[in-house]
Design a protein around this motif. Structure first.
Motif, PDB file in Angstrom:
ATOM      1  N   GLN A  15       0.672  -1.219  -0.041  1.00 59.76           N
ATOM      2  CA  GLN A  15       0.100  -0.117   0.103  1.00 59.76           C
ATOM      3  C   GLN A  15       0.858   1.235  -0.069  1.00 59.76           C
ATOM      4  OE1 GLN A  15      -2.328  -0.409   3.505  1.00 59.76           O
ATOM      5  NE2 GLN A  15      -0.898   0.532   4.836  1.00 59.76           N
ATOM      6  N   ARG A  16       0.813   2.144  -0.922  1.00 61.16           N
ATOM      7  CA  ARG A  16       1.171   3.455  -0.788  1.00 61.16           C
ATOM      8  C   ARG A  16       0.086   4.686  -0.809  1.00 61.16           C
ATOM      9  NH1 ARG A  16       4.364   3.076  -5.911  1.00 61.16           N
ATOM     10  NH2 ARG A  16       3.833   5.268  -5.859  1.00 61.16           N
ATOM     11  N   HIS A  17       0.344   5.624  -0.307  1.00 57.09           N
ATOM     12  CA  HIS A  17      -0.706   6.855  -0.496  1.00 57.09           C
ATOM     13  C   HIS A  17      -0.865   7.404  -1.759  1.00 57.09           C
ATOM     14  CE1 HIS A  17       2.915   8.961   0.518  1.00 57.09           C
ATOM     15  NE2 HIS A  17       2.417   9.998   0.104  1.00 57.09           N
ATOM     16  N   ASP A  18       0.035   7.395  -2.600  1.00 53.26           N
ATOM     17  CA  ASP A  18       0.236   8.270  -3.779  1.00 53.26           C
ATOM     18  C   ASP A  18       0.096   7.169  -5.182  1.00 53.26           C
ATOM     19  OD1 ASP A  18       2.663   6.794  -3.587  1.00 53.26           O
ATOM     20  OD2 ASP A  18       3.960   8.504  -4.176  1.00 53.26           O
ATOM     21  N   ASP A  19      -0.425   6.089  -5.033  1.00 56.35           N
ATOM     22  CA  ASP A  19      -0.444   5.235  -6.341  1.00 56.35           C
ATOM     23  C   ASP A  19      -1.489   4.998  -7.011  1.00 56.35           C
ATOM     24  OD1 ASP A  19      -1.877   3.712  -4.335  1.00 56.35           O
ATOM     25  OD2 ASP A  19      -0.650   1.887  -4.375  1.00 56.35           O
ATOM     26  N   GLY A  20      -2.623   5.717  -6.301  1.00 51.71           N
ATOM     27  CA  GLY A  20      -4.117   5.976  -6.712  1.00 51.71           C
ATOM     28  C   GLY A  20      -4.832   4.899  -6.653  1.00 51.71           C
ATOM     29  N   TYR A  21      -4.538   3.722  -5.727  1.00 52.37           N
ATOM     30  CA  TYR A  21      -5.486   2.705  -5.871  1.00 52.37           C
ATOM     31  C   TYR A  21      -6.136   2.699  -4.313  1.00 52.37           C
ATOM     32  CZ  TYR A  21      -3.244   0.128  -9.372  1.00 52.37           C
ATOM     33  OH  TYR A  21      -2.783  -0.242 -10.867  1.00 52.37           O
ATOM     34  N   ILE A  22      -7.481   2.173  -4.274  1.00 45.92           N
ATOM     35  CA  ILE A  22      -8.061   2.075  -2.978  1.00 45.92           C
ATOM     36  C   ILE A  22      -7.778   0.421  -2.459  1.00 45.92           C
ATOM     37  CG2 ILE A  22     -10.240   2.107  -2.072  1.00 45.92           C
ATOM     38  CD1 ILE A  22     -11.120   4.015  -4.485  1.00 45.92           C
ATOM     39  N   GLU A  23      -7.471   0.360  -1.243  1.00 45.29           N
ATOM     40  CA  GLU A  23      -7.211  -1.150  -0.708  1.00 45.29           C
ATOM     41  C   GLU A  23      -8.597  -1.395  -0.128  1.00 45.29           C
ATOM     42  OE1 GLU A  23      -3.546   0.206  -1.756  1.00 45.29           O
ATOM     43  OE2 GLU A  23      -4.912   1.320  -0.397  1.00 45.29           O
ATOM     44  N   CYS A  47      -7.745  -1.169  -6.328  1.00 45.29           N
ATOM     45  CA  CYS A  47      -8.484  -0.878  -7.512  1.00 45.29           C
ATOM     46  C   CYS A  47      -8.682   0.396  -7.444  1.00 45.29           C
ATOM     47  CB  CYS A  47     -10.034  -1.541  -7.658  1.00 45.29           C
ATOM     48  SG  CYS A  47     -10.990  -1.376  -6.296  1.00 45.29           S
ATOM     49  N   ARG A  48      -9.072   1.022  -8.596  1.00 44.47           N
ATOM     50  CA  ARG A  48      -9.211   2.528  -8.489  1.00 44.47           C
ATOM     51  C   ARG A  48     -10.682   2.946  -8.506  1.00 44.47           C
ATOM     52  NH1 ARG A  48      -4.337   4.499 -10.203  1.00 44.47           N
ATOM     53  NH2 ARG A  48      -3.135   3.453 -11.520  1.00 44.47           N
ATOM     54  N   GLU A  49     -11.414   1.945  -8.550  1.00 41.24           N
ATOM     55  CA  GLU A  49     -13.025   2.304  -8.246  1.00 41.24           C
ATOM     56  C   GLU A  49     -13.622   1.456  -7.622  1.00 41.24           C
ATOM     57  OE1 GLU A  49     -17.067   3.528 -10.534  1.00 41.24           O
ATOM     58  OE2 GLU A  49     -15.132   4.524 -11.241  1.00 41.24           O
ATOM     59  N   VAL A  50     -14.403   1.427  -6.584  1.00 44.66           N
ATOM     60  CA  VAL A  50     -15.193   0.180  -5.997  1.00 44.66           C
ATOM     61  C   VAL A  50     -16.720   0.357  -5.881  1.00 44.66           C
ATOM     62  CG1 VAL A  50     -15.563  -1.169  -3.785  1.00 44.66           C
ATOM     63  CG2 VAL A  50     -13.170   0.007  -4.299  1.00 44.66           C
ATOM     64  N   THR A  51     -17.599  -0.595  -6.234  1.00 44.47           N
ATOM     65  CA  THR A  51     -18.955  -0.311  -6.291  1.00 44.47           C
ATOM     66  C   THR A  51     -19.551  -1.418  -5.346  1.00 44.47           C
ATOM     67  OG1 THR A  51     -19.081   0.404  -8.560  1.00 44.47           O
ATOM     68  CG2 THR A  51     -21.090  -0.580  -7.680  1.00 44.47           C
ATOM     69  N   LEU A  52     -20.167  -1.230  -4.282  1.00 44.15           N
ATOM     70  CA  LEU A  52     -20.543  -1.887  -3.438  1.00 44.15           C
ATOM     71  C   LEU A  52     -22.254  -2.091  -3.261  1.00 44.15           C
ATOM     72  CD1 LEU A  52     -18.443  -0.790  -0.244  1.00 44.15           C
ATOM     73  CD2 LEU A  52     -18.134  -2.804  -1.560  1.00 44.15           C
ATOM     74  N   LEU A  53     -23.062  -3.282  -3.347  1.00 39.87           N
ATOM     75  CA  LEU A  53     -24.442  -3.302  -3.310  1.00 39.87           C
ATOM     76  C   LEU A  53     -24.623  -3.824  -2.117  1.00 39.87           C
ATOM     77  CD1 LEU A  53     -27.111  -3.089  -4.850  1.00 39.87           C
ATOM     78  CD2 LEU A  53     -26.477  -5.428  -5.795  1.00 39.87           C
ATOM     79  N   THR A  54     -25.480  -3.274  -1.233  1.00 40.65           N
ATOM     80  CA  THR A  54     -25.860  -3.886  -0.069  1.00 40.65           C
ATOM     81  C   THR A  54     -27.437  -4.185  -0.127  1.00 40.65           C
ATOM     82  OG1 THR A  54     -26.555  -1.753   1.101  1.00 40.65           O
ATOM     83  CG2 THR A  54     -24.265  -2.457   1.302  1.00 40.65           C
ATOM     84  N   TYR A  55     -27.608  -5.290   0.675  1.00 35.29           N
ATOM     85  CA  TYR A  55     -28.959  -6.036   0.390  1.00 35.29           C
ATOM     86  C   TYR A  55     -29.902  -5.542   1.652  1.00 35.29           C
ATOM     87  CZ  TYR A  55     -27.460  -8.053  -3.631  1.00 35.29           C
ATOM     88  OH  TYR A  55     -26.859  -8.337  -4.809  1.00 35.29           O
ATOM     89  N   LYS A  56     -29.105  -5.118   2.959  1.00 38.31           N
ATOM     90  CA  LYS A  56     -29.756  -4.800   4.154  1.00 38.31           C
ATOM     91  C   LYS A  56     -29.048  -3.527   4.737  1.00 38.31           C
ATOM     92  CE  LYS A  56     -27.159  -8.281   6.751  1.00 38.31           C
ATOM     93  NZ  LYS A  56     -27.208  -9.205   7.574  1.00 38.31           N
TER      94      LYS A  56
END
Length: 99
Positions: A15-23, A47-56
């Motif tokens: 992990q690095r703060h300047d790499d543009g990735y989300i852990e 990844c650079r973008e995260v999509t989360l789908l919650t059902y509850k």
């Protein structure tokens, strides 16, 4: 370090703060409690973008404030990055006279 030690997993970059990735890290109730004493979660993805789908409804924190989020689609991405200033460390080879 919730991401764990860099040498533990060869599938992920350190992990690095300047790499543009989300852990993305997964936690159970036990691993979340262990985080307070140096534990870490399960590495899921970088990844650079995260999509989360919650059902509850799920408990979460927004800016440190607790809230309950209704079932929803959550998109997380980096928007801007600000430069940071850090004070340089002083080497203490000889003590200063005025200290």
């Amino acid at each position: 370090m919730p991401w764990g030690n860099p040498g533990d997993h060869r599938d992920f970059e350190p992990q690095r703060h300047d790499d543009g990735y989300i852990e993305v890290i997964g936690f159970t109730m036990a691993s979340l409690a262990a985080l307070q004493v140096g534990g870490h979660g399960e590495r899921l993805h970088q990844c650079r973008e995260v999509t989360l789908l919650t059902y509850k409804s799920i408990p979460m924190q927004v800016d440190g404030e607790p809230c309950r989020l209704a079932p929803s689609l959550i998109r997380i991405s980096l928007r801007n990055q600000a430069n940071m200033v850090q004070k340089s460390k002083r080497r203490m080879s000889m003590p200063l006279l005025n200290e």
